[in-house]
Design a protein around this motif. Structure first.
Motif, PDB file in Angstrom:
ATOM      1  N   ASP A 384     -31.642  11.313   6.979  1.00  0.00           N
ATOM      2  CA  ASP A 384     -32.632  11.024   8.018  1.00  0.00           C
ATOM      3  C   ASP A 384     -33.297  12.309   8.500  1.00  0.00           C
ATOM      4  O   ASP A 384     -34.526  12.378   8.638  1.00  0.00           O
ATOM      5  CB  ASP A 384     -31.968  10.312   9.212  1.00  0.00           C
ATOM      6  N   LEU A 385     -32.481  13.312   8.765  1.00  0.00           N
ATOM      7  CA  LEU A 385     -33.012  14.581   9.251  1.00  0.00           C
ATOM      8  C   LEU A 385     -33.875  15.266   8.201  1.00  0.00           C
ATOM      9  O   LEU A 385     -34.953  15.800   8.507  1.00  0.00           O
ATOM     10  CB  LEU A 385     -31.855  15.497   9.668  1.00  0.00           C
ATOM     11  N   LEU A 386     -33.411  15.250   6.954  1.00  0.00           N
ATOM     12  CA  LEU A 386     -34.190  15.884   5.887  1.00  0.00           C
ATOM     13  C   LEU A 386     -35.534  15.181   5.680  1.00  0.00           C
ATOM     14  O   LEU A 386     -36.540  15.817   5.369  1.00  0.00           O
ATOM     15  CB  LEU A 386     -33.388  15.865   4.581  1.00  0.00           C
ATOM     16  N   GLU A 387     -35.567  13.884   5.850  1.00  0.00           N
ATOM     17  CA  GLU A 387     -36.806  13.141   5.651  1.00  0.00           C
ATOM     18  C   GLU A 387     -37.851  13.509   6.703  1.00  0.00           C
ATOM     19  O   GLU A 387     -39.029  13.700   6.384  1.00  0.00           O
ATOM     20  CB  GLU A 387     -36.520  11.638   5.688  1.00  0.00           C
ATOM     21  N   VAL A 388     -37.433  13.623   7.969  1.00  0.00           N
ATOM     22  CA  VAL A 388     -38.421  13.989   8.994  1.00  0.00           C
ATOM     23  C   VAL A 388     -38.840  15.450   8.853  1.00  0.00           C
ATOM     24  O   VAL A 388     -39.973  15.817   9.177  1.00  0.00           O
ATOM     25  CB  VAL A 388     -37.868  13.702  10.413  1.00  0.00           C
ATOM     26  N   GLN A 389     -37.928  16.302   8.374  1.00  0.00           N
ATOM     27  CA  GLN A 389     -38.320  17.692   8.103  1.00  0.00           C
ATOM     28  C   GLN A 389     -39.345  17.757   6.974  1.00  0.00           C
ATOM     29  O   GLN A 389     -40.291  18.552   7.031  1.00  0.00           O
ATOM     30  CB  GLN A 389     -37.081  18.525   7.749  1.00  0.00           C
TER      31      GLN A 389
END
Length: 457
Positions: A384-389
């Motif tokens: 999830d975090l990597l996708e928004v980054q």
């Protein structure tokens, strides 16, 4: 301590100011390119050559002076007019003389030749000015492209740094047993992708720098910054400027003028040519007459071709060439109007898109911060975090390119109105002759022969 901080602050401010002052501006790049680029030198040489060819027409208004002569042997057999002793014998023979002739009237042929060549010079001036506008736009594009790719490199480096910082957190969490080892492999994979993206941008920067060096004539300065130009308030204003200032339309108008003047040159063949002639000659033993003889003459000569086939076809050909040039001018006007509209629409849409990307980038940064907090609280997964980054990086990448697009769009608008070189502080007189040769020969064709053409530098 406070005093020390103040000193350090002003020292850093001074260093930044010196660095900014020494940065090469886009104006300086354009000015350098327009004075050194060989492509413009080619067009400039053509302009100067046509000017010298115009001045070459001075000979049409000057006398023609010819010297003639011969020497050799002759034998004349004319028993009815020569004595037995002088007939049919070999004698020396010689002749020398000089004659001069100046045209008094030629049906305005010479004047129309001057008018036509003056129009051609003006046309070459407009071609050079148009080429200068295109060159200025190319320099602006190359300059902005270098600045854009340098900014994109910084975006890519920040992306790598954020992934590396996240990678250190993930490794600590994996070592503590709070995250699976697959998360460590995932972040390492994303770091590799971020580094590959940087390599692609660095390669593109190298290409942009090479293009800049080809166009400008020197390597890009280390300190270059994004700059924009002014734009008109509306499309109508831009369109009016574009049509009124277009060097292309002005060039085609000179072709119309040339065609009309060339037609007048052809029509002058229907008129008589009157010359004032004078000469003197001396011969020895010519045509069976022994001894020396001197001839002197002065008078008016007349040549007039009363009929010559093909003149009607010639007039029709000139009329069609004029019509062709008129149609080309009408077409050029339409194309200039279209270019103004396309340029304006592109600038407007790019500016609006840039504004929206700015808003989107703010939202994406906020989302990344929130996801970071939620990931730390175990409310979000690493993916999830990597996708928004990734989404934030893509938007920031687009926003950086869009900033450059908006800046370049302002220069395209100026170029559409033929005002770009002037905006960069380059006067038409710095590039080409004043395009007023037709006006200068309008009432006095021979006046143009008194100009002085400076050599190329």
């Amino acid at each position: 301590m406070k005093r020390l901080n103040e000193i350090l602050f002003f020292f850093i401010l001074g260093v930044v100011s010196i660095s900014a002052a020494s940065a090469e501006t886009i104006k300086e790049a354009v000015q350098f390119a327009l004075t050194t680029n060989p492509a413009l030198k080619v067009t400039e040489a053509e302009m100067r050559a046509s000017t010298f060819e115009l001045i070459e027409l001075r000979r049409e208004y000057l006398p023609t002076v010819r010297v003639f002569g011969e020497a050799g042997l002759q034998r004349v057999n004319d028993p009815e007019n020569l004595s037995r002793a002088a007939n049919n014998r070999v004698d020396d023979r010689a002749e020398i003389g000089i004659n001069a002739s100046i045209v008094m009237f030629d049906g305005f042929r010479r004047a129309n030749l001057v008018y036509a060549d003056a129009a051609r010079v003006d046309g070459n001036v407009f071609r050079l000015l148009d080429a200068s506008e295109i060159m200025a736009l190319n320099v602006a594009e190359a300059y902005i492209d270098v600045v854009r790719h340098r900014a994109l490199i910084q975006v890519a480096k920040r992306n790598i740094a954020s992934h590396q910082a996240l990678g250190r957190r993930i490794r600590d969490l994996v070592a503590a047993g709070r995250l699976p080892y697959s998360d460590e492999l995932t972040i390492d994979d994303r770091i590799s992708f971020a580094e590959l993206a940087l390599l692609d941008v660095e390669k593109a920067l190298g290409d942009a720098s090479a293009r800049y060096e080809r166009i400008v004539g020197r390597k890009p300065d280390k300190n270059m910054r994004l700059q924009s130009g002014p734009v008109p308030k509306s499309l109508d204003i831009l369109t009016q400027k574009s049509v009124a200032n277009s060097y292309r339309i002005k060039f085609i108008q000179t072709e119309i003028d040339q065609s009309q003047f060339r037609a007048e040159v052809g029509l002058s063949d229907n008129m008589p040519t009157v010359t004032l002639d004078a000469g003197v000659s001396q011969d020895i033993n010519r045509n069976g007459v022994s001894g020396r003889r001197t001839d002197q003459y002065v008078g008016v000569g007349l040549r007039w071709t009363l009929y010559q086939g093909g003149r009607k076809a010639e007039r029709n050909a000139f009329a069609q060439r004029t019509q062709k040039a008129l149609s080309e001018r009408a077409l050029a006007v339409r194309e200039v109007v279209e270019l103004a509209a396309l340029t304006w629409n592109n600038y407007q849409s790019t500016a609006e898109r840039n504004f929206m990307l700015g808003q989107q980038l703010q939202i994406n940064r906020l989302i990344v911060n929130l996801y970071n907090e939620e990931f730390a609280a175990a409310k979000r997964t690493l993916l999830d975090l990597l996708e928004v980054q990734r989404a934030r990086f893509n938007v920031e990448f687009q926003k950086t390119s869009s900033d450059a697009g908006v800046a370049f769009g302002t220069y395209r608008v100026l170029a559409a109105g033929s005002e770009l070189a002037q905006y960069f502080g380059i006067k038409n007189s710095d590039i080409a002759f004043a395009p007023n040769f037709q006006e200068r020969v309008k009432n006095a064709p021979t006046q143009i022969f008194n100009v002085n053409i400076e050599p190329m530098k």
